[in-house]
Design a protein around this motif. Structure first.
Motif, PDB file in Angstrom:
ATOM      1  N   ASP A 142       0.815  -1.219   0.000  1.00  0.00           N
ATOM      2  CA  ASP A 142       0.000   0.000   0.000  1.00  0.00           C
ATOM      3  C   ASP A 142       0.852   1.273   0.000  1.00  0.00           C
ATOM      4  OD1 ASP A 142      -2.556  -1.265   0.168  1.00  0.00           O
ATOM      5  OD2 ASP A 142      -2.182  -1.629   2.303  1.00  0.00           O
ATOM      6  N   ALA A 143       2.154   1.152   0.135  1.00  0.00           N
ATOM      7  CA  ALA A 143       3.012   2.327   0.327  1.00  0.00           C
ATOM      8  C   ALA A 143       2.817   3.385  -0.752  1.00  0.00           C
ATOM      9  CB  ALA A 143       4.477   1.910   0.413  1.00  0.00           C
ATOM     10  N   GLU A 144       2.872   2.990  -2.005  1.00  0.00           N
ATOM     11  CA  GLU A 144       2.785   3.976  -3.088  1.00  0.00           C
ATOM     12  C   GLU A 144       1.435   4.692  -3.093  1.00  0.00           C
ATOM     13  OE1 GLU A 144       2.986   4.169  -7.944  1.00  0.00           O
ATOM     14  OE2 GLU A 144       4.035   2.537  -6.932  1.00  0.00           O
ATOM     15  N   GLU A 145       0.343   3.926  -2.998  1.00  0.00           N
ATOM     16  CA  GLU A 145      -0.993   4.532  -3.016  1.00  0.00           C
ATOM     17  C   GLU A 145      -1.210   5.420  -1.794  1.00  0.00           C
ATOM     18  OE1 GLU A 145      -5.751   3.353  -3.037  1.00  0.00           O
ATOM     19  OE2 GLU A 145      -4.258   1.741  -3.087  1.00  0.00           O
ATOM     20  N   PHE A 146      -0.837   4.923  -0.614  1.00  0.00           N
ATOM     21  CA  PHE A 146      -1.049   5.672   0.617  1.00  0.00           C
ATOM     22  C   PHE A 146      -0.266   6.977   0.615  1.00  0.00           C
ATOM     23  CE2 PHE A 146      -0.490   6.991   4.946  1.00  0.00           C
ATOM     24  CZ  PHE A 146      -1.645   6.612   5.614  1.00  0.00           C
ATOM     25  N   THR A 147       1.017   6.913   0.295  1.00  0.00           N
ATOM     26  CA  THR A 147       1.851   8.119   0.353  1.00  0.00           C
ATOM     27  C   THR A 147       1.452   9.134  -0.715  1.00  0.00           C
ATOM     28  OG1 THR A 147       3.604   7.066  -0.954  1.00  0.00           O
ATOM     29  CG2 THR A 147       3.790   6.944   1.468  1.00  0.00           C
ATOM     30  N   ALA A 148       1.052   8.670  -1.896  1.00  0.00           N
ATOM     31  CA  ALA A 148       0.573   9.598  -2.927  1.00  0.00           C
ATOM     32  C   ALA A 148      -0.696  10.303  -2.447  1.00  0.00           C
ATOM     33  CB  ALA A 148       0.326   8.862  -4.238  1.00  0.00           C
ATOM     34  N   ALA A 149      -1.614   9.549  -1.843  1.00  0.00           N
ATOM     35  CA  ALA A 149      -2.854  10.144  -1.324  1.00  0.00           C
ATOM     36  C   ALA A 149      -2.542  11.117  -0.185  1.00  0.00           C
ATOM     37  CB  ALA A 149      -3.811   9.051  -0.854  1.00  0.00           C
ATOM     38  N   ALA A 150      -1.574  10.785   0.664  1.00  0.00           N
ATOM     39  CA  ALA A 150      -1.189  11.683   1.754  1.00  0.00           C
ATOM     40  C   ALA A 150      -0.619  12.987   1.203  1.00  0.00           C
ATOM     41  CB  ALA A 150      -0.190  10.990   2.677  1.00  0.00           C
ATOM     42  N   ARG A 151       0.233  12.887   0.191  1.00  0.00           N
ATOM     43  CA  ARG A 151       0.798  14.105  -0.419  1.00  0.00           C
ATOM     44  C   ARG A 151      -0.306  14.943  -1.067  1.00  0.00           C
ATOM     45  NH1 ARG A 151       4.626  10.247  -1.881  1.00  0.00           N
ATOM     46  NH2 ARG A 151       3.802  10.143  -4.012  1.00  0.00           N
ATOM     47  N   ASP A 152      -1.229  14.294  -1.766  1.00  0.00           N
ATOM     48  CA  ASP A 152      -2.333  14.999  -2.422  1.00  0.00           C
ATOM     49  C   ASP A 152      -3.301  15.626  -1.413  1.00  0.00           C
ATOM     50  OD1 ASP A 152      -1.299  14.237  -4.883  1.00  0.00           O
ATOM     51  OD2 ASP A 152      -2.775  12.618  -5.193  1.00  0.00           O
ATOM     52  N   SER A 153      -3.259  15.163  -0.178  1.00  0.00           N
ATOM     53  CA  SER A 153      -4.193  15.612   0.863  1.00  0.00           C
ATOM     54  C   SER A 153      -3.555  16.572   1.857  1.00  0.00           C
ATOM     55  CB  SER A 153      -4.747  14.390   1.604  1.00  0.00           C
ATOM     56  OG  SER A 153      -5.360  13.504   0.703  1.00  0.00           O
ATOM     57  N   ARG A 154      -2.349  16.998   1.582  1.00  0.00           N
ATOM     58  CA  ARG A 154      -1.624  17.864   2.525  1.00  0.00           C
ATOM     59  C   ARG A 154      -2.453  19.084   2.929  1.00  0.00           C
ATOM     60  NH1 ARG A 154       3.569  18.840  -0.047  1.00  0.00           N
ATOM     61  NH2 ARG A 154       4.002  16.708   0.548  1.00  0.00           N
ATOM     62  N   ALA A 155      -3.080  19.755   1.977  1.00  0.00           N
ATOM     63  CA  ALA A 155      -3.858  20.960   2.294  1.00  0.00           C
ATOM     64  C   ALA A 155      -5.061  20.636   3.187  1.00  0.00           C
ATOM     65  CB  ALA A 155      -4.324  21.642   1.009  1.00  0.00           C
ATOM     66  N   LEU A 156      -5.638  19.459   3.014  1.00  0.00           N
ATOM     67  CA  LEU A 156      -6.765  19.031   3.840  1.00  0.00           C
ATOM     68  C   LEU A 156      -6.313  18.699   5.264  1.00  0.00           C
ATOM     69  CD1 LEU A 156      -9.766  18.013   4.083  1.00  0.00           C
ATOM     70  CD2 LEU A 156      -8.917  15.787   3.320  1.00  0.00           C
ATOM     71  N   HIS A 157      -5.173  18.047   5.392  1.00  0.00           N
ATOM     72  CA  HIS A 157      -4.723  17.534   6.688  1.00  0.00           C
ATOM     73  C   HIS A 157      -4.041  18.569   7.573  1.00  0.00           C
ATOM     74  CE1 HIS A 157      -4.547  13.222   4.882  1.00  0.00           C
ATOM     75  NE2 HIS A 157      -5.772  13.547   5.264  1.00  0.00           N
ATOM     76  N   ARG A 158      -3.307  19.468   6.987  1.00  0.00           N
ATOM     77  CA  ARG A 158      -2.513  20.390   7.792  1.00  0.00           C
ATOM     78  C   ARG A 158      -3.380  21.482   8.374  1.00  0.00           C
ATOM     79  NH1 ARG A 158       2.724  18.964   5.701  1.00  0.00           N
ATOM     80  NH2 ARG A 158       2.605  16.739   5.957  1.00  0.00           N
ATOM     81  N   PRO A 159      -3.190  21.898   9.601  1.00  0.00           N
ATOM     82  CA  PRO A 159      -2.093  21.577  10.518  1.00  0.00           C
ATOM     83  C   PRO A 159      -2.417  20.468  11.504  1.00  0.00           C
ATOM     84  CG  PRO A 159      -3.336  23.396  11.427  1.00  0.00           C
ATOM     85  CD  PRO A 159      -4.018  22.999  10.126  1.00  0.00           C
ATOM     86  N   TRP A 160      -3.471  19.696  11.238  1.00  0.00           N
ATOM     87  CA  TRP A 160      -3.951  18.719  12.216  1.00  0.00           C
ATOM     88  C   TRP A 160      -3.242  17.379  12.140  1.00  0.00           C
ATOM     89  CZ3 TRP A 160      -6.520  22.439  14.192  1.00  0.00           C
ATOM     90  CH2 TRP A 160      -7.280  23.293  13.409  1.00  0.00           C
ATOM     91  N   LEU A 161      -2.851  16.976  10.968  1.00  0.00           N
ATOM     92  CA  LEU A 161      -2.467  15.589  10.729  1.00  0.00           C
ATOM     93  C   LEU A 161      -1.278  15.527   9.777  1.00  0.00           C
ATOM     94  CD1 LEU A 161      -3.532  12.643  11.147  1.00  0.00           C
ATOM     95  CD2 LEU A 161      -4.992  13.029   9.168  1.00  0.00           C
ATOM     96  N   PHE A 162      -0.375  14.576  10.020  1.00  0.00           N
ATOM     97  CA  PHE A 162       0.835  14.444   9.223  1.00  0.00           C
ATOM     98  C   PHE A 162       1.098  12.976   8.882  1.00  0.00           C
ATOM     99  CE2 PHE A 162       0.942  18.336  11.508  1.00  0.00           C
ATOM    100  CZ  PHE A 162       1.539  19.258  10.650  1.00  0.00           C
ATOM    101  N   PRO A 163       0.242  12.381   8.036  1.00  0.00           N
ATOM    102  CA  PRO A 163       0.473  10.981   7.660  1.00  0.00           C
ATOM    103  C   PRO A 163       1.746  10.861   6.818  1.00  0.00           C
ATOM    104  CG  PRO A 163      -1.304  11.902   6.350  1.00  0.00           C
ATOM    105  CD  PRO A 163      -0.933  12.940   7.367  1.00  0.00           C
ATOM    106  N   PRO A 164       2.344   9.690   6.769  1.00  0.00           N
ATOM    107  CA  PRO A 164       3.606   9.516   6.033  1.00  0.00           C
ATOM    108  C   PRO A 164       3.439   9.801   4.540  1.00  0.00           C
ATOM    109  CG  PRO A 164       2.727   7.400   6.746  1.00  0.00           C
ATOM    110  CD  PRO A 164       1.870   8.451   7.362  1.00  0.00           C
ATOM    111  N   GLU A 165       4.415  10.534   4.005  1.00  0.00           N
ATOM    112  CA  GLU A 165       4.369  10.927   2.597  1.00  0.00           C
ATOM    113  C   GLU A 165       5.477  10.304   1.757  1.00  0.00           C
ATOM    114  OE1 GLU A 165       4.234  15.197   2.370  1.00  0.00           O
ATOM    115  OE2 GLU A 165       2.208  15.277   3.203  1.00  0.00           O
ATOM    116  N   THR A 166       6.341   9.511   2.372  1.00  0.00           N
ATOM    117  CA  THR A 166       7.394   8.830   1.620  1.00  0.00           C
ATOM    118  C   THR A 166       7.317   7.335   1.920  1.00  0.00           C
ATOM    119  OG1 THR A 166       9.058   8.935   3.379  1.00  0.00           O
ATOM    120  CG2 THR A 166       8.922  10.844   1.870  1.00  0.00           C
TER     121      THR A 166
END
Length: 180
Positions: free
Chosen positions: A24-48
């Motif tokens: 799941d690493a590639e899908e999860f980290t891509a989704a986390a990077r694409d969601s940075r504006a939604l998550h910040r400043p509350w949440l910091f899921p792994p992006e790499t």
């Protein structure tokens, strides 16, 4: 197109839950990077991939944690978000603390809400927990609305509770019990 993933822990109408996997690493980290504006400043899921591997290993190796991906069934199991039960305590307390997030492509569609409901039922059923809590920064209106819709109640306020993004942050304590 419906999914055919056989490793789901819990299946709902639109979403299903399953453990994190290395694949799941590639899908999860891509989704986390694409969601940075939604998550910040509350949440910091792994992006790499490296950060994801460490994160997943922590969930896998710690018996006081359970990590579950919320997967959209109509989209061939695409990861819509995640719900983790952290700091699981057994014995007389039987409690867990939730951490969760929706990814941007799934936000506002009720998928995380359905996933959270499945996690609550799983926690109070097979996991035999009695209480779940969610600690939320007061300004995080979306998270507050999610737990309210899921039946959690506000129990209190904890100043400087968690160190997030370089500072100690205040949190509201929300909870639900098996007897609610």
């Amino acid at each position: 197109m419906a999914d055919d993933h056989e490793s789901y822990t819990v299946v709902g109408e639109r979403v299903a839950l399953r453990p994190y996997s290395a694949s799941d690493a590639e899908e999860f980290t891509a989704a986390a990077r694409d969601s940075r504006a939604l998550h910040r400043p509350w949440l910091f899921p792994p992006e790499t991939a490296e950060a994801y591997a460490t994160y997943r290993r922590t969930l896998d190796e710690d018996p006081a944690r359970l990590g579950l991906l919320v997967c959209e069934r109509a989209a061939a199991g695409r990861i819509a978000g995640f719900v983790n039960i952290n700091n699981i305590v057994r014995g007389a307390f039987r409690n867990g603390a939730l951490g969760y997030g929706a990814f941007a492509h799934a936000a506002g569609r009720g998928l995380l809400g359905e996933g959270l409901g499945l996690v609550v039922r799983h926690a109070f059923g097979p996991l035999e927990l009695h209480r779940l809590e969610a600690n939320i920064q007061p300004g995080n209106a979306a998270s507050r609305a999610l737990v309210m819709r899921s039946g959690f109640r506000l129990e209190g306020y904890s100043p400087a509770m968690l160190f997030i993004d370089g500072a100690w942050r205040d949190h509201e304590r929300w909870a639900i019990t098996a007897c609610d």
